[in-house]
Design a protein around this motif. Structure first.
Motif, PDB file in Angstrom:
ATOM      1  N   VAL A 154       0.862  -1.176   0.000  1.00 15.33           N
ATOM      2  CA  VAL A 154       0.000   0.000   0.000  1.00 15.33           C
ATOM      3  C   VAL A 154       0.899   1.227   0.000  1.00 15.33           C
ATOM      4  N   GLY A 155       0.594   2.191  -0.862  1.00 14.60           N
ATOM      5  CA  GLY A 155       1.440   3.359  -1.010  1.00 14.60           C
ATOM      6  C   GLY A 155       0.967   4.557  -0.202  1.00 14.60           C
ATOM      7  N   PRO A 156       1.566   5.722  -0.458  1.00 15.56           N
ATOM      8  CA  PRO A 156       1.264   6.917   0.334  1.00 15.56           C
ATOM      9  C   PRO A 156      -0.135   7.464   0.068  1.00 15.56           C
ATOM     10  N   ALA A 173       3.646  14.525   6.823  1.00 15.28           N
ATOM     11  CA  ALA A 173       4.435  13.354   7.216  1.00 15.28           C
ATOM     12  C   ALA A 173       3.582  12.099   7.208  1.00 15.28           C
ATOM     13  N   VAL A 174       2.299  12.228   7.559  1.00 14.05           N
ATOM     14  CA  VAL A 174       1.391  11.081   7.535  1.00 14.05           C
ATOM     15  C   VAL A 174       0.989  10.757   6.106  1.00 14.05           C
ATOM     16  N   ARG A 175       0.671  11.780   5.337  1.00 14.77           N
ATOM     17  CA  ARG A 175       0.264  11.567   3.942  1.00 14.77           C
ATOM     18  C   ARG A 175       1.381  10.909   3.131  1.00 14.77           C
TER      19      ARG A 175
END
Length: 266
Positions: A154-156, A173-175
């Motif tokens: 799973v990517g950003p 930073a979460v994204r």
């Protein structure tokens, strides 16, 4: 003559989405209620082709074993002589064990962050579909020299349109977490050679609020601690939006890793 479909209330739909069992990675319940485009590389079939050439294979965080089972089915009869899988959630361990035992695979109950309980250089193929986190040093350790890690991650900012509808704007930073460039660097730091890395962003549609409830219950890291009671106002707002504007559109992010442990020099 077909009778017209009765309009279903918010309460009915939410109750339905809250009642569906969440074990395993079978998403067939979503048929007609939600859609997600699939990556062009066709991970399960591609994994099957790798399995047909392997002698010992491990599937990490196998879920209910459905994807590994499908890949083994496409590889038959040339599947590996040694087959193992790991999974951390007890209901999934039970489901995967029942499913994969017919393929001759052993399922090991293992927390996500625990070291892999296998000897060094045991497998020439390690697979994983949507691991919570890739433990690169452990993957490199259990791979034989010349062995391959083949996985779909799973990517950003995956499905962040839905995440941010419930949680509000998320920090960069979460994204940006799970970015393929960062994972490439971590894999290389563990001694692996990344020979292939592809990324795609894919359209998703949620056609009713029951699908949203079920999705957030099943994919628990999207909205941590999600419950219908706590998020009832946002669920109602999204229900009204779907009824007036049509399906809620989001986008999943996926990347395909093909990494190799270098062969020993003669």
């Amino acid at each position: 003559m077909t009778e017209p479909q009765t309009h279903r209330t918010f309460e009915d739909l939410v109750a339905e989405g809250a009642a569906v069992p969440t074990e395993g990675w079978d998403f067939s319940w979503f048929d007609g209620r939600a859609t997600e485009a699939r990556p062009t590389w066709g991970y399960a079939r591609a994994a099957g082709r790798r399995l047909a050439r392997a002698s010992a294979a491990l599937d990490i965080q196998t879920g209910g074993g459905e994807v590994f089972d499908f890949a083994l089915g496409t590889a038959a009869p040339d599947r590996p002589r040694l087959l193992a899988a790991t999974e951390g959630w007890p209901p999934n361990v039970t489901k995967a064990s029942a499913l994969l035992s017919a393929r001759g695979a052993v399922v090991v109950a293992l927390p996500e962050d625990a070291p892999l309980p296998f000897a060094d250089e045991t497998f020439d193929l390690v697979l994983s579909r949507h691991p919570v986190r890739a433990h690169w040093a452990e993957i490199a350790r259990v791979l034989c020299p010349g062995g391959t890690y083949f996985a779909q991650h799973v990517g950003p900012a995956s499905v962040f349109e839905l995440v941010e509808f419930f949680l509000g704007p998320q920090p960069e930073a979460v994204r940006g977490g799970r970015h393929p460039d960062g994972e490439r660097a971590a894999a290389e730091a563990a001694g692996l050679e990344v020979v292939g890395l592809r990324a795609e962003r894919l359209r998703m549609e949620f056609h009713d609020i029951a699908a949203v409830v079920y999705f957030l219950r099943k994919v628990v890291w999207m909205v941590p601690g999600f419950t219908v009671e706590e998020y009832e106002p946002r669920l109602r707002a999204l229900h009204r939006r779907i009824e007036t504007e049509g399906p809620f559109v989001a986008h999943s992010s996926r990347h395909l890793f093909d990494a190799r442990r270098p062969a020993r020099r003669p």
